[in-house]
Scaffold this active site. Structure first.
Site, PDB file in Angstrom:
ATOM      1  N   LYS A   1       4.068 -12.023  -8.346  1.00 21.52           N
ATOM      2  CA  LYS A   1       5.415 -12.160  -8.876  1.00 21.52           C
ATOM      3  C   LYS A   1       5.343 -12.365 -10.388  1.00 21.52           C
ATOM      4  CE  LYS A   1       7.949 -12.248  -5.010  1.00 21.52           C
ATOM      5  NZ  LYS A   1       9.137 -11.419  -4.755  1.00 21.52           N
TER       6      LYS A   1
ATOM      7  N   GLU B   1       7.326  -3.184  -8.047  1.00 17.49           N
ATOM      8  CA  GLU B   1       8.497  -3.367  -7.188  1.00 17.49           C
ATOM      9  C   GLU B   1       9.664  -3.900  -8.006  1.00 17.49           C
ATOM     10  OE1 GLU B   1       9.790  -5.995  -3.281  1.00 17.49           O
ATOM     11  OE2 GLU B   1       7.692  -5.414  -3.512  1.00 17.49           O
TER      12      GLU B   1
ATOM     13  N   LYS C   1      14.560  -4.912   3.708  1.00 16.96           N
ATOM     14  CA  LYS C   1      14.561  -6.303   4.179  1.00 16.96           C
ATOM     15  C   LYS C   1      15.527  -6.401   5.365  1.00 16.96           C
ATOM     16  CE  LYS C   1      11.954  -7.903   0.763  1.00 16.96           C
ATOM     17  NZ  LYS C   1      12.520  -8.683  -0.352  1.00 16.96           N
TER      18      LYS C   1
END
Length: 337
Positions: A153, A203, A250
């Site tokens: 991240k 991403e 998701k």
């Protein structure tokens, strides 16, 4: 069909930080659907970015609980259509849809991947996520969990330097998730530097609605870019196919396994890479995602691995990334209490 809802607060092993938030606990709702002596379990986590709380989901579901009890359940797909017509949020629909699939599989006596006629002999390895933190903390997390693929991240002023330092300590594949924190210019500039450092793809580097920026990135980035925040529901797949190399689905955002299966199929028809990701779910939600892995190019289902303690048994992920499916139908889930 009996419906039962329960809130859990899942403790995380470490503080989990992304570009826009940090937390030490994850609130989640578990829905149970019981019919003919079998019980199916589903899950959806709360999410401040989408303004979803466990309480809001409970209120939505409780408002139609009498209708759920009287529903003539024959398939998850028909039940999903009923929930959509009732106007529930996708998060609330997700927990019920996952429970319906688990229940249906248990009533049929088969795991979902067999019902869908897929083979679990070949499947992608899940990544393990390292949240934003000081370098020494990120390294500690990596040493704690040696893994073949890490999702890193990012969204700081020193993103490339962070990856360069992490690369000194592992040969693992890196995937980068900036969670909408970069501009198109930053993305195009960072991509070749990150590619040299063994990054597989980026991403959602740009804000979800920055389609012109993604058009620029699509034409100039040397790394593939996967949509996440830009790909929420089924109608987003075709637009994302024009601006991204792939999509990250998701279950909570799209409304469960029923629409996810259609999104996977459409993504493949359009020739883009297909990934399914998690939202720090327990083994309940992760076991549902695991049923999809034979159909995927990439998967991010490390949610239960990030928890200090779990609330269910089901699909397990071994230290080498191998997925262990239980000898139980549906999603293979049982609650621990």
């Amino acid at each position: 069909m009996q419906v039962h809802l329960k809130k859990y607060t899942l403790p995380l092993k470490h503080t989990f930080s992304i570009s826009r938030e940090s937390h030490d606990f994850q609130d989640t709702i578990i829905a149970s659907l019981t019919l003919n002596g079998k019980t199916g379990y589903g899950e959806a986590t709360s999410n401040p970015y989408y303004k979803i709380t466990v309480e809001s989901m409970m209120d939505e579901i409780n408002a139609i609980s009498t209708e759920i009890k009287g529903f003539d359940f024959t398939s998850p797909e028909i039940f999903h259509s009923f929930l959509v017509k009732k106007g529930l949020s996708n998060f609330a629909i997700c927990t019920l849809d996952l429970a319906a699939h688990d229940l249906y599989g248990k009533l049929q006596g088969k795991p979902l991947y067999k019902i869908w006629d897929t083979n679990i002999e070949n499947y992608p390895t899940t990544n393990y996520t390292i949240g934003i933190a000081p370098i020494d903390v990120m390294l500690t997390k990596m040493k704690e969990m040696p893994w073949p693929i890490y999702k890193i991240k990012l969204g700081t002023s020193d993103d490339v330097a962070i990856v360069r330092e992490l690369r000194k300590h592992t040969d693992a594949i890196f995937r980068i998730d900036a969670n909408c924190a970069w501009t198109a210019e930053e993305t195009i500039h960072n991509a070749p530097l990150l590619k040299e450092l063994g990054v597989e793809f980026l991403e959602q580097p740009l804000k979800a609605d920055d389609w012109s920026g993604m058009e620029e990135v699509m034409h100039h980035s040397v790394l593939p870019v996967i949509a996440d925040e830009s790909c929420i529901v089924e109608r987003d797949v075709e637009k994302c196919a024009l601006h991204f190399s792939g999509i990250n689905i998701k279950l909570t955002k799209c409304g469960g396994l029923t629409p996810a299966l259609r999104m996977i199929k459409r993504g493949k028809e359009l020739g883009i890479k297909v990934m399914v990701g998690c939202m720090t779910e327990s083994t309940v939600g992760i076991s549902a995602i695991a049923q999809l892995i034979p159909q995927l190019d990439y998967v991010d289902m490390d949610g239960a691995l990030l928890l200090k303690s779990d609330i269910a048994t089901g699909v397990q992920i071994a230290s080498d990334g191998k997925v262990i499916f239980p000898n139980l139908a549906g999603s293979g889930v049982q609650l621990l209490d």
